[in-house]
Motif scaffolding. Structure first.
Motif, PDB file in Angstrom:
ATOM      1  N   LEU A 305       0.856  -1.187   0.000  1.00 20.74           N
ATOM      2  CA  LEU A 305       0.000   0.000   0.000  1.00 20.74           C
ATOM      3  C   LEU A 305       0.890   1.234   0.000  1.00 20.74           C
ATOM      4  N   MET A 306       0.672   2.130  -0.952  1.00 23.44           N
ATOM      5  CA  MET A 306       1.503   3.330  -1.036  1.00 23.44           C
ATOM      6  C   MET A 306       0.992   4.395  -0.073  1.00 23.44           C
ATOM      7  N   ALA A 307       1.907   4.971   0.708  1.00 18.59           N
ATOM      8  CA  ALA A 307       1.606   6.119   1.567  1.00 18.59           C
ATOM      9  C   ALA A 307       2.694   7.146   1.358  1.00 18.59           C
ATOM     10  N   ALA A 308       2.373   8.399   1.566  1.00 20.96           N
ATOM     11  CA  ALA A 308       3.370   9.441   1.315  1.00 20.96           C
ATOM     12  C   ALA A 308       3.205  10.583   2.307  1.00 20.96           C
ATOM     13  N   THR A 309       4.297  11.340   2.467  1.00 19.96           N
ATOM     14  CA  THR A 309       4.349  12.474   3.379  1.00 19.96           C
ATOM     15  C   THR A 309       4.982  13.652   2.671  1.00 19.96           C
ATOM     16  N   SER A 310       4.283  14.774   2.650  1.00 20.02           N
ATOM     17  CA  SER A 310       4.843  15.964   2.027  1.00 20.02           C
ATOM     18  C   SER A 310       6.030  16.487   2.838  1.00 20.02           C
ATOM     19  N   LEU A 311       7.064  16.894   2.133  1.00 18.97           N
ATOM     20  CA  LEU A 311       8.213  17.512   2.784  1.00 18.97           C
ATOM     21  C   LEU A 311       8.116  19.033   2.747  1.00 18.97           C
ATOM     22  N   ASN A 312       7.056  19.540   2.132  1.00 14.04           N
ATOM     23  CA  ASN A 312       6.754  20.986   2.120  1.00 14.04           C
ATOM     24  C   ASN A 312       5.294  21.147   2.548  1.00 14.04           C
ATOM     25  N   PRO A 313       4.995  20.925   3.825  1.00 12.32           N
ATOM     26  CA  PRO A 313       3.598  20.779   4.260  1.00 12.32           C
ATOM     27  C   PRO A 313       2.729  22.012   4.100  1.00 12.32           C
ATOM     28  N   ALA A 314       3.300  23.185   3.978  1.00 13.76           N
ATOM     29  CA  ALA A 314       2.470  24.385   3.843  1.00 13.76           C
ATOM     30  C   ALA A 314       1.599  24.334   2.589  1.00 13.76           C
ATOM     31  N   GLY A 315       2.019  23.543   1.595  1.00 15.77           N
ATOM     32  CA  GLY A 315       1.224  23.446   0.373  1.00 15.77           C
ATOM     33  C   GLY A 315       0.630  22.079   0.148  1.00 15.77           C
ATOM     34  N   ALA A 316       0.770  21.173   1.115  1.00 11.11           N
ATOM     35  CA  ALA A 316       0.376  19.776   0.901  1.00 11.11           C
ATOM     36  C   ALA A 316      -1.127  19.597   0.921  1.00 11.11           C
ATOM     37  N   VAL A 317      -1.578  18.574   0.171  1.00 14.83           N
ATOM     38  CA  VAL A 317      -2.988  18.212   0.197  1.00 14.83           C
ATOM     39  C   VAL A 317      -3.093  16.757   0.639  1.00 14.83           C
TER      40      VAL A 317
END
Length: 456
Positions: A305-317
């Motif tokens: 199962l693919m999961a991901a985490t933004s490294l620039n969270p101010a613009g993450a959705v």
């Protein structure tokens, strides 16, 4: 970034040359620590996840710490929030994204809503800047160059892959966007592609296939005469299915590229290699066991199962903080024969689309692949008939399949034998087939729904 050398290999020569290297891993960990601190301070939903796990951002000093500390989040968590706030989308988004991001909100779109209530897909100014960089990398690899005209044929009305593309490509030098939209319908799409001389098509694979059928009727000539040089396809399986890709490239005389399921795109190697992940500096990618949530090592051929985490969270959705969209990926970490950087991933299917027939997992995309492997005999249109809620299917698996005008009715028993034999060999299922005449099933200009639920 300035245009620079038109012959350079990548859009961003500084970053893309380092994808999937130890050097980029160091950068990821440094950015991840800062991102987690930002999430704790700015996002109610993610702060609660930290508190529930009994950890603080400073407790996480490695990728292993992160995997062990914070459970993955997904659609079930969204449903819980909706139960609390109802259908108040502002309340939902403020809980998920926090006030600082919502104060930066510019554009609201949604996912397709095919599995229920459409999920809001906000576009923050900070996120738009990041997506510009990402899609410039994608477009450059696919061969977009100054002078090209892009026929945008995803749904423009509220669709997450539609109107935002106008913004994402805004600063790509020298191109022209022709925003047609799937809502225009096949006749207008074909007319506008021809009138405004678009040489790049972006839309769903099912729409691209449908235009092959409609073009001679609408314009009086085959679709190849439109002059499309490349096709940027996504939002559903198709471009990653060898038989579909081959048919599209042959009919259009264009190069077909697959994009989606994450921050990546396929390459131009003749045999499909999956999609290259282009965003190591923007997003941290993980594979998880879909049952236990445990980490799956990123080794060549691994599936999870693919999961991901933004490294620039101010613009993450939606790739915010250990978030999954329920896609099952297979990854390839060995060098790609195309020579381009980035590990590769293939979308096996959606965890919530998986069917089980006598305990055997079957994904609709796999069934589609078999059907498209008979291009002379089958139109490619099909439905999976479900009499009970999935995933369990009481055998046999029921399929409605269209045959082409090349097939006579007396030939159907032999054709059925061939199709069933291939499905049994590749998918370990022996379906019951209901044959349909050509053009019986409705063609979708947006995302095709292949599940026919008789129990609803």
């Amino acid at each position: 970034m300035e245009l620079g050398d038109l012959n350079r290999e990548y859009w961003n020569m500084d970053i893309e040359t380092k994808l999937n290297t130890p050097e980029i891993k160091e950068l990821q960990l440094e950015k991840l620590k800062k991102a987690l601190k930002w999430q704790y301070e700015n996002t109610p939903f993610n702060r609660k996840r930290f508190d529930k796990a009994g950890v603080k951002p400073e407790d996480i000093q490695s990728f292993e710490d992160y995997a062990q500390a914070i459970p993955v989040a997904g659609q079930a968590d969204l449903r819980e929030i909706i139960q609390e706030v109802g259908l108040d989308m502002d309340a939902l988004m403020r809980e998920l994204f926090g006030p600082s991001r919502m104060d930066d909100l510019y554009l609201i779109t949604t996912t397709s809503g095919t599995t229920g209530i459409p999920t809001p897909y906000p576009n923050f100014h900070a996120g738009i800047r990041e997506m510009k960089e990402l899609f410039h990398r994608v477009a450059w690899r696919m061969g977009m160059r100054p002078g090209d005209r892009v026929g945008l044929c995803f749904g423009l009305s509220m669709h997450a892959a539609g109107t935002p593309q106008i913004l994402w490509f805004q600063d790509f030098p020298g191109i022209t966007i022709v925003p047609i939209g799937a809502e225009a319908g096949t006749e207008k799409i074909l007319q506008f592609l021809k009138l405004f001389k678009a040489n790049i098509f972006t839309g769903t694979p099912s729409l691209a296939l449908h235009l092959i059928e409609k073009c001679p009727e609408v314009l009086g000539h085959p679709v190849k005469d439109l002059g499309i040089k490349l096709m940027m396809l996504g939002a559903e399986p198709g471009a990653g299915i060898p038989e579909v890709r081959q048919k599209l490239e042959s009919e259009y005389g264009a190069k077909v590229y697959d994009g989606g399921g994450g921050y990546g795109c396929s390459c131009d190697y003749p045999i499909y290699q999956g999609m290259h992940w282009l965003a190591d500096d923007l997003c941290y990618y993980e594979l998880l066991d879909p049952k236990t949530g445990a980490s799956v090592p990123m080794e060549n051929g691994a599936t999870g199962l693919m999961a991901a985490t933004s490294l620039n969270p101010a613009g993450a959705v939606w790739f915010d903080m250990r978030f999954t969209l329920n896609d099952i990926h297979q990854v390839f970490t060995d060098p790609c024969p195309c020579g381009k950087t980035g590990f590769r991933y293939k979308i096996v299917g959606r965890a919530d689309d998986m069917l089980k027939v006598k305990g055997v997992p079957v994904y609709p995309a796999s069934i589609e692949g078999v059907i498209h492997s008979f291009p002379q005999e089958l139109t490619g249109a099909f439905r999976i008939v479900l009499d009970e809620p999935p995933p369990r299917v009481v055998p046999p698996l029921k399929l409605k399949i269209e045959y082409t005008e090349n097939v006579r009715e007396e030939e159907l028993p032999y054709l059925e034998e061939k199709v069933r034999a291939k499905m049994k060999s590749l998918l370990k299922v022996n379906p019951a087939i209901m044959w349909l005449q050509p053009n019986t099933l409705e063609r979708a200009v947006k995302k095709t729904q292949v599940l026919e639920k008789t129990y609803e």
